[in-house]
Design a protein around this motif. Sequence first.
Motif, PDB file in Angstrom:
ATOM      1  N   THR A   1      16.089   9.240   9.351  1.00 24.84           N
ATOM      2  CA  THR A   1      17.232   9.461   8.468  1.00 24.84           C
ATOM      3  C   THR A   1      18.535   9.475   9.257  1.00 24.84           C
ATOM      4  O   THR A   1      19.554   8.958   8.787  1.00 24.84           O
ATOM      5  CB  THR A   1      17.057  10.770   7.692  1.00 24.84           C
ATOM      6  OG1 THR A   1      15.836  10.712   6.956  1.00 24.84           O
ATOM      7  CG2 THR A   1      18.203  10.984   6.721  1.00 24.84           C
ATOM      8  N   GLU A   2      18.524  10.032  10.458  1.00 24.86           N
ATOM      9  CA  GLU A   2      19.725  10.000  11.295  1.00 24.86           C
ATOM     10  C   GLU A   2      20.060   8.575  11.706  1.00 24.86           C
ATOM     11  O   GLU A   2      21.230   8.193  11.754  1.00 24.86           O
ATOM     12  CB  GLU A   2      19.528  10.876  12.536  1.00 24.86           C
ATOM     13  CG  GLU A   2      19.564  12.368  12.261  1.00 24.86           C
ATOM     14  CD  GLU A   2      19.605  13.184  13.538  1.00 24.86           C
ATOM     15  OE1 GLU A   2      19.664  12.572  14.631  1.00 24.86           O
ATOM     16  OE2 GLU A   2      19.587  14.414  13.443  1.00 24.86           O
TER      17      GLU A   2
ATOM     18  N   LYS B   1      11.512   5.995   2.708  1.00 19.90           N
ATOM     19  CA  LYS B   1      11.159   5.453   1.398  1.00 19.90           C
ATOM     20  C   LYS B   1      12.302   4.625   0.820  1.00 19.90           C
ATOM     21  O   LYS B   1      12.086   3.514   0.308  1.00 19.90           O
ATOM     22  CB  LYS B   1      10.786   6.584   0.442  1.00 19.90           C
ATOM     23  CG  LYS B   1      10.355   6.098  -0.937  1.00 19.90           C
ATOM     24  CD  LYS B   1       9.918   7.262  -1.816  1.00 19.90           C
ATOM     25  CE  LYS B   1       9.461   6.763  -3.180  1.00 19.90           C
ATOM     26  NZ  LYS B   1       9.017   7.883  -4.059  1.00 19.90           N
ATOM     27  N   LYS B   2      13.511   5.152   0.916  1.00 22.65           N
ATOM     28  CA  LYS B   2      14.668   4.419   0.408  1.00 22.65           C
ATOM     29  C   LYS B   2      14.906   3.153   1.230  1.00 22.65           C
ATOM     30  O   LYS B   2      15.213   2.087   0.684  1.00 22.65           O
ATOM     31  CB  LYS B   2      15.906   5.315   0.454  1.00 22.65           C
ATOM     32  CG  LYS B   2      17.164   4.686  -0.142  1.00 22.65           C
ATOM     33  CD  LYS B   2      17.044   4.501  -1.644  1.00 22.65           C
ATOM     34  CE  LYS B   2      18.331   4.017  -2.266  1.00 22.65           C
ATOM     35  NZ  LYS B   2      18.209   3.760  -3.718  1.00 22.65           N
ATOM     36  N   PHE B   3      14.747   3.267   2.528  1.00 19.64           N
ATOM     37  CA  PHE B   3      14.935   2.120   3.419  1.00 19.64           C
ATOM     38  C   PHE B   3      13.985   0.985   3.050  1.00 19.64           C
ATOM     39  O   PHE B   3      14.368  -0.182   3.060  1.00 19.64           O
ATOM     40  CB  PHE B   3      14.706   2.560   4.866  1.00 19.64           C
ATOM     41  CG  PHE B   3      15.029   1.518   5.895  1.00 19.64           C
ATOM     42  CD1 PHE B   3      16.292   1.452   6.460  1.00 19.64           C
ATOM     43  CD2 PHE B   3      14.066   0.618   6.319  1.00 19.64           C
ATOM     44  CE1 PHE B   3      16.590   0.503   7.427  1.00 19.64           C
ATOM     45  CE2 PHE B   3      14.351  -0.332   7.284  1.00 19.64           C
ATOM     46  CZ  PHE B   3      15.625  -0.390   7.841  1.00 19.64           C
TER      47      PHE B   3
ATOM     48  N   GLU C   1       0.817  -1.212   0.000  1.00 22.31           N
ATOM     49  CA  GLU C   1       0.000   0.000   0.000  1.00 22.31           C
ATOM     50  C   GLU C   1       0.854   1.267   0.000  1.00 22.31           C
ATOM     51  O   GLU C   1       0.308   2.373  -0.031  1.00 22.31           O
ATOM     52  CB  GLU C   1      -0.926   0.015   1.225  1.00 22.31           C
ATOM     53  CG  GLU C   1      -1.997  -1.063   1.213  1.00 22.31           C
ATOM     54  CD  GLU C   1      -1.501  -2.376   1.803  1.00 22.31           C
ATOM     55  OE1 GLU C   1      -0.495  -2.356   2.547  1.00 22.31           O
ATOM     56  OE2 GLU C   1      -2.084  -3.426   1.492  1.00 22.31           O
ATOM     57  N   GLN C   2       2.171   1.092   0.048  1.00 25.43           N
ATOM     58  CA  GLN C   2       3.099   2.228   0.091  1.00 25.43           C
ATOM     59  C   GLN C   2       2.664   3.244   1.149  1.00 25.43           C
ATOM     60  O   GLN C   2       2.217   4.352   0.836  1.00 25.43           O
ATOM     61  CB  GLN C   2       3.197   2.888  -1.281  1.00 25.43           C
ATOM     62  CG  GLN C   2       3.773   1.974  -2.351  1.00 25.43           C
ATOM     63  CD  GLN C   2       3.934   2.671  -3.686  1.00 25.43           C
ATOM     64  OE1 GLN C   2       3.354   3.724  -3.930  1.00 25.43           O
ATOM     65  NE2 GLN C   2       4.744   2.083  -4.554  1.00 25.43           N
TER      66      GLN C   2
ATOM     67  N   ALA D   1      21.916   0.313   3.753  1.00 22.75           N
ATOM     68  CA  ALA D   1      22.053   1.750   3.551  1.00 22.75           C
ATOM     69  C   ALA D   1      23.511   2.186   3.618  1.00 22.75           C
ATOM     70  O   ALA D   1      23.871   3.226   3.076  1.00 22.75           O
ATOM     71  CB  ALA D   1      21.234   2.508   4.604  1.00 22.75           C
ATOM     72  N   ARG D   2      24.349   1.391   4.276  1.00 19.91           N
ATOM     73  CA  ARG D   2      25.762   1.763   4.425  1.00 19.91           C
ATOM     74  C   ARG D   2      26.662   1.244   3.297  1.00 19.91           C
ATOM     75  O   ARG D   2      27.789   1.699   3.169  1.00 19.91           O
ATOM     76  CB  ARG D   2      26.279   1.251   5.781  1.00 19.91           C
ATOM     77  CG  ARG D   2      25.903   2.197   6.901  1.00 19.91           C
ATOM     78  CD  ARG D   2      25.763   1.511   8.241  1.00 19.91           C
ATOM     79  NE  ARG D   2      25.440   2.520   9.248  1.00 19.91           N
ATOM     80  CZ  ARG D   2      24.255   3.119   9.373  1.00 19.91           C
ATOM     81  NH1 ARG D   2      23.269   2.821   8.542  1.00 19.91           N
ATOM     82  NH2 ARG D   2      24.043   4.026  10.297  1.00 19.91           N
TER      83      ARG D   2
END
Length: 283
Positions: free
Chosen positions: A48-49, A56-58, A25-26, A279-280
């Motif tokens: 984000t921190e 969204k990217k995660f 369902e985003q 992410a890293r």
Amino acid sequence: MNTNNPHTYQQIARAIEHLTTHYREQPSLGELAEKANLSEFHFQRLFTEWAGVSPKKFSQYLTLEHAKSRLRNGAPLADAADAAGLSGTGRLHDLFVTIEGITPGQFKQGGSGLVLTYGIFASPFGTYLLGAINDKIALLHFLNEGDVPEIILTTAWPEASLRPDPVTLQPLTDQIFNPIAVEHEGSKPVLSVLMRGSAFQLKVWEALLKIPEGGLASYDQIAHAIGQPTASRAVGTAIGSNPVGYLIPCHRVIKKTGLFGGYRWGVERKQAMLGWEAARVEP
């Protein structure tokens, strides 16, 4: 903002749970912020921190398609790292993790008189219990509400005497979740892990060290890597009994279908670790 605060992780975990169960369902930023009990602005900033990328990217790192791609593109485990276990390029800043394994029989012969030093610490993935014997990490157990540290410690190492001493263990925790520059004359710091298990379990746990940060492996791939291709079910059992969370990265093992599967310390924590690591290493 301290992203090692246990409350921070709890807020993030609630959002990740909603994100992964409703990804089709985003879910909007507002929905995720509501789950974390934060305003959209503060949630976006906190997430984000913590993760290094936007929610969204995660979420892209937690999709079935991404997991399958990682499985397909991963290097053969036998070629991925030395048996000593170079553990990733980002999380531990090229720290080496080495396993010192002892079988139950060996332990029975020389296990008396051990002192298990322990303490409770914060991490990006919640509070955890760390135990060490002679400067070797013998247990890393993420804590849930209601857990009794002394019971966890005595279950894992029933012969050992317990000594609470978080100050002594602090340098070890810094190298796990807050790596610092402790190199001397070009040498890399080493974390030694004391693992008590059968010969089969020790082989499986050593194979886990060959999965690089941001990488994934299936149970079948681990079974092939240890030379027992038909033992994927036994491999899963050994992985599930890993007493040293995160450092021995059992969270990087998923089903060959791309589904994440279970995790000893909770599926949400596994998803948080995998997304955080991805992410890293992603460009």
